[in-house]
Design a protein around this motif. Structure first.
Motif, PDB file in Angstrom:
ATOM      1  N   UNK A  99      65.092  24.248 -22.718  1.00 52.29           N
ATOM      2  CA  UNK A  99      64.149  23.925 -23.781  1.00 52.29           C
ATOM      3  C   UNK A  99      63.413  22.660 -23.441  1.00 52.29           C
ATOM      4  N   UNK A 100      62.301  22.417 -24.112  1.00 49.71           N
ATOM      5  CA  UNK A 100      61.531  21.196 -23.885  1.00 49.71           C
ATOM      6  C   UNK A 100      61.886  20.179 -24.935  1.00 49.71           C
ATOM      7  N   UNK A 101      61.564  18.920 -24.614  1.00 50.24           N
ATOM      8  CA  UNK A 101      61.860  17.837 -25.527  1.00 50.24           C
ATOM      9  C   UNK A 101      60.953  17.887 -26.735  1.00 50.24           C
ATOM     10  N   UNK A 102      61.513  17.647 -27.903  1.00 58.05           N
ATOM     11  CA  UNK A 102      60.703  17.534 -29.098  1.00 58.05           C
ATOM     12  C   UNK A 102      60.112  16.150 -29.132  1.00 58.05           C
ATOM     13  N   UNK A 103      58.825  16.028 -29.025  1.00 53.95           N
ATOM     14  CA  UNK A 103      58.170  14.728 -28.952  1.00 53.95           C
ATOM     15  C   UNK A 103      57.092  14.649 -29.996  1.00 53.95           C
ATOM     16  N   UNK A 104      56.511  13.455 -30.098  1.00 51.29           N
ATOM     17  CA  UNK A 104      55.490  13.232 -31.095  1.00 51.29           C
ATOM     18  C   UNK A 104      54.262  14.089 -30.839  1.00 51.29           C
ATOM     19  N   UNK A 105      54.035  14.493 -29.575  1.00 53.84           N
ATOM     20  CA  UNK A 105      52.840  15.252 -29.267  1.00 53.84           C
ATOM     21  C   UNK A 105      52.860  16.637 -29.880  1.00 53.84           C
ATOM     22  N   UNK A 106      54.027  17.106 -30.341  1.00 51.81           N
ATOM     23  CA  UNK A 106      54.114  18.429 -30.928  1.00 51.81           C
ATOM     24  C   UNK A 106      53.806  18.425 -32.406  1.00 51.81           C
ATOM     25  N   UNK A 107      53.634  17.261 -32.997  1.00 55.96           N
ATOM     26  CA  UNK A 107      53.442  17.207 -34.430  1.00 55.96           C
ATOM     27  C   UNK A 107      52.243  16.354 -34.799  1.00 55.96           C
ATOM     28  N   UNK A 108      51.358  16.127 -33.820  1.00 58.28           N
ATOM     29  CA  UNK A 108      50.266  15.216 -34.062  1.00 58.28           C
ATOM     30  C   UNK A 108      48.955  15.966 -34.027  1.00 58.28           C
ATOM     31  N   UNK A 109      47.868  15.246 -34.302  1.00 60.97           N
ATOM     32  CA  UNK A 109      46.545  15.821 -34.292  1.00 60.97           C
ATOM     33  C   UNK A 109      46.008  16.056 -35.683  1.00 60.97           C
ATOM     34  N   UNK A 110      46.749  15.663 -36.702  1.00 60.28           N
ATOM     35  CA  UNK A 110      46.293  15.794 -38.076  1.00 60.28           C
ATOM     36  C   UNK A 110      46.978  14.731 -38.908  1.00 60.28           C
ATOM     37  N   UNK A 111      46.458  14.439 -40.125  1.00 62.72           N
ATOM     38  CA  UNK A 111      47.095  13.437 -40.978  1.00 62.72           C
ATOM     39  C   UNK A 111      48.526  13.769 -41.335  1.00 62.72           C
ATOM     40  N   UNK A 112      48.910  15.045 -41.204  1.00 57.62           N
ATOM     41  CA  UNK A 112      50.284  15.411 -41.517  1.00 57.62           C
ATOM     42  C   UNK A 112      51.274  14.752 -40.573  1.00 57.62           C
ATOM     43  N   UNK A 113      50.797  14.259 -39.424  1.00 55.35           N
ATOM     44  CA  UNK A 113      51.688  13.580 -38.480  1.00 55.35           C
ATOM     45  C   UNK A 113      52.358  12.367 -39.114  1.00 55.35           C
ATOM     46  N   UNK A 114      51.674  11.729 -40.055  1.00 53.66           N
ATOM     47  CA  UNK A 114      52.230  10.547 -40.694  1.00 53.66           C
ATOM     48  C   UNK A 114      53.368  10.891 -41.637  1.00 53.66           C
ATOM     49  N   UNK A 115      53.485  12.145 -42.035  1.00 57.59           N
ATOM     50  CA  UNK A 115      54.568  12.544 -42.934  1.00 57.59           C
ATOM     51  C   UNK A 115      55.812  12.979 -42.170  1.00 57.59           C
ATOM     52  N   UNK A 116      55.703  13.090 -40.853  1.00 55.46           N
ATOM     53  CA  UNK A 116      56.851  13.436 -40.026  1.00 55.46           C
ATOM     54  C   UNK A 116      57.721  12.188 -39.840  1.00 55.46           C
ATOM     55  N   UNK A 117      59.021  12.378 -39.567  1.00 54.46           N
ATOM     56  CA  UNK A 117      59.919  11.212 -39.422  1.00 54.46           C
ATOM     57  C   UNK A 117      59.427  10.175 -38.427  1.00 54.46           C
ATOM     58  N   UNK A 118      58.946  10.623 -37.253  1.00 60.79           N
ATOM     59  CA  UNK A 118      58.485   9.667 -36.255  1.00 60.79           C
ATOM     60  C   UNK A 118      57.217   8.960 -36.710  1.00 60.79           C
ATOM     61  N   UNK A 119      56.335   9.687 -37.406  1.00 59.73           N
ATOM     62  CA  UNK A 119      55.128   9.061 -37.937  1.00 59.73           C
ATOM     63  C   UNK A 119      55.458   8.020 -38.991  1.00 59.73           C
ATOM     64  N   UNK A 120      56.400   8.318 -39.871  1.00 60.64           N
ATOM     65  CA  UNK A 120      56.820   7.350 -40.892  1.00 60.64           C
ATOM     66  C   UNK A 120      57.474   6.134 -40.243  1.00 60.64           C
ATOM     67  N   UNK A 121      58.217   6.376 -39.176  1.00 53.92           N
ATOM     68  CA  UNK A 121      58.858   5.268 -38.470  1.00 53.92           C
ATOM     69  C   UNK A 121      57.820   4.336 -37.872  1.00 53.92           C
ATOM     70  N   UNK A 122      56.752   4.906 -37.323  1.00 51.61           N
ATOM     71  CA  UNK A 122      55.701   4.066 -36.734  1.00 51.61           C
ATOM     72  C   UNK A 122      54.896   3.349 -37.805  1.00 51.61           C
ATOM     73  N   UNK A 123      54.747   3.954 -38.969  1.00 50.90           N
ATOM     74  CA  UNK A 123      54.120   3.238 -40.076  1.00 50.90           C
ATOM     75  C   UNK A 123      54.957   2.027 -40.477  1.00 50.90           C
ATOM     76  N   UNK A 124      56.274   2.189 -40.470  1.00 50.85           N
ATOM     77  CA  UNK A 124      57.159   1.061 -40.773  1.00 50.85           C
ATOM     78  C   UNK A 124      57.005  -0.037 -39.726  1.00 50.85           C
ATOM     79  N   UNK A 125      56.901   0.348 -38.463  1.00 52.06           N
ATOM     80  CA  UNK A 125      56.686  -0.636 -37.403  1.00 52.06           C
ATOM     81  C   UNK A 125      55.383  -1.389 -37.611  1.00 52.06           C
ATOM     82  N   UNK A 126      54.338  -0.638 -37.948  1.00 53.26           N
ATOM     83  CA  UNK A 126      53.017  -1.243 -38.139  1.00 53.26           C
ATOM     84  C   UNK A 126      53.032  -2.232 -39.298  1.00 53.26           C
ATOM     85  N   UNK A 127      53.619  -1.824 -40.422  1.00 52.30           N
ATOM     86  CA  UNK A 127      53.629  -2.668 -41.619  1.00 52.30           C
ATOM     87  C   UNK A 127      54.490  -3.904 -41.411  1.00 52.30           C
TER      88      UNK A 127
END
Length: 317
Positions: free
Chosen positions: A12-40
């Protein structure tokens, strides 16, 4: 394109951020929320310090640089993912986010320790001190957020992934970071000048840092196939050479810095530069001790790197 994988058969391939990005919904994914926390958290940290000008000297500048740099790069990563521009990004997106997250975690960790110990504790009670404490708190939050991303996206058995997501790749980041701290402590040439053994130690730190940095850059640029030798052989040889070089430094640096037979200073009290207290300065004896400890830490990292590198299996995808 060569990539590193674990000994387990790949299915299997690694589940990475590139599989859930390209739309605003990426921010609702766990990794997107984690990066929002980093940014804030990094934004709050440097904003608190900047609003009251609560940074002075090299240590304060380092903390301020860390928070601003991490905020800027995290913002760029979020923009790239929201716009789905990973394919147009100049660096390998399989390797860049986790490499940056590892560096950011180490940067924020160092700032969370250095800033309060060299600056905050010397502030008088009041608004400036309160803001500095808030900045330190959010620096710790950012460190935890970046460390969580590294743990979340690192390679696991049975996954195809970039080299930087493997244990040896992450160790390369750690090794270069520790080397940078060593360079900061030996920034005073008087610590090693006119002593060939100590100058050799400085050369060891520089050579190993350059080799590890080259390895990171080759993976970030997907240029490992440009090497004249197979990449696995390069990694194993690099790790072995670094272990041998650091083995000499771990002996020579303490010997010539703390042994009286070689004009060293075994006791801190014998160093006149440690006789006065300054909140933003580190005396020579403390610098020598810090470098000796960091040399040992990096030697252990290179030994671990050598062990893990020999256990990796490389395939072409």
């Amino acid at each position: 394109m060569p990539v590193s994988v674990t000994r387990t058969t790949i299915t299997t391939t690694t589940t990475s951020s590139s599989t859930i990005v390209g739309s605003p919904r990426a921010l609702t994914q766990p990794l997107g929320l984690l990066r929002l926390l980093q940014l804030i958290s990094t934004c709050i940290a440097f904003s608190m310090v900047a609003s009251v000008a609560a940074w002075t000297g090299p240590m304060g500048n380092w903390a301020m640089f860390t928070w601003c740099f991490c905020f800027a790069v995290t913002f760029i990563i979020l923009i790239v993912e929201l716009a789905g521009l990973q394919a147009r990004f100049p660096l390998s997106w399989r390797n860049f986010p986790i490499t940056y997250a590892c560096y950011a975690a180490l940067f924020c960790l160092s700032s969370s320790i250095i800033y309060p110990t060299t600056f905050v504790q010397f502030l008088s009670h009041g608004r400036t001190r309160d803001y500095a404490i808030v900045a330190t708190t959010f620096s710790c939050v950012a460190c935890l957020a970046y460390a969580t991303e590294v743990a979340w996206t690192r390679a696991r058995p049975g996954e195809i992934t970039g080299y930087m997501a493997t244990v040896p790749g992450l160790l390369k980041v750690f090794e270069t970071f520790v080397a940078c701290i060593i360079f900061a402590f030996i920034s005073e040439p008087a610590l090693y000048q006119n002593k060939p053994a100590l100058e050799w130690c400085v050369a060891v730190y520089a050579i190993c840092f350059i080799l590890a940095a080259v390895t990171i850059l080759l993976n970030l640029g997907d240029c490992t196939n440009m090497l004249p030798i197979p990449f696995p052989t390069f990694l194993s040889g690099l790790a072995l050479l670094s272990v041998l070089l650091y083995a000499t430094a771990i002996v020579l640096w303490p010997l010539y810095q703390f042994d009286q037979r070689y004009h060293g200073q075994p006791r801190r009290a014998s160093d006149s530069s440690c006789g006065y207290s300054h909140p933003h300065a580190v005396c020579f004896w403390d610098r020598r001790l810090a470098v000796a400890i960091l040399t040992g830490i990096n030697l252990l990292a290179y030994v671990s790197d050598l062990v893990y590198s020999t256990r990796l299996v490389f395939v072409k995808v």
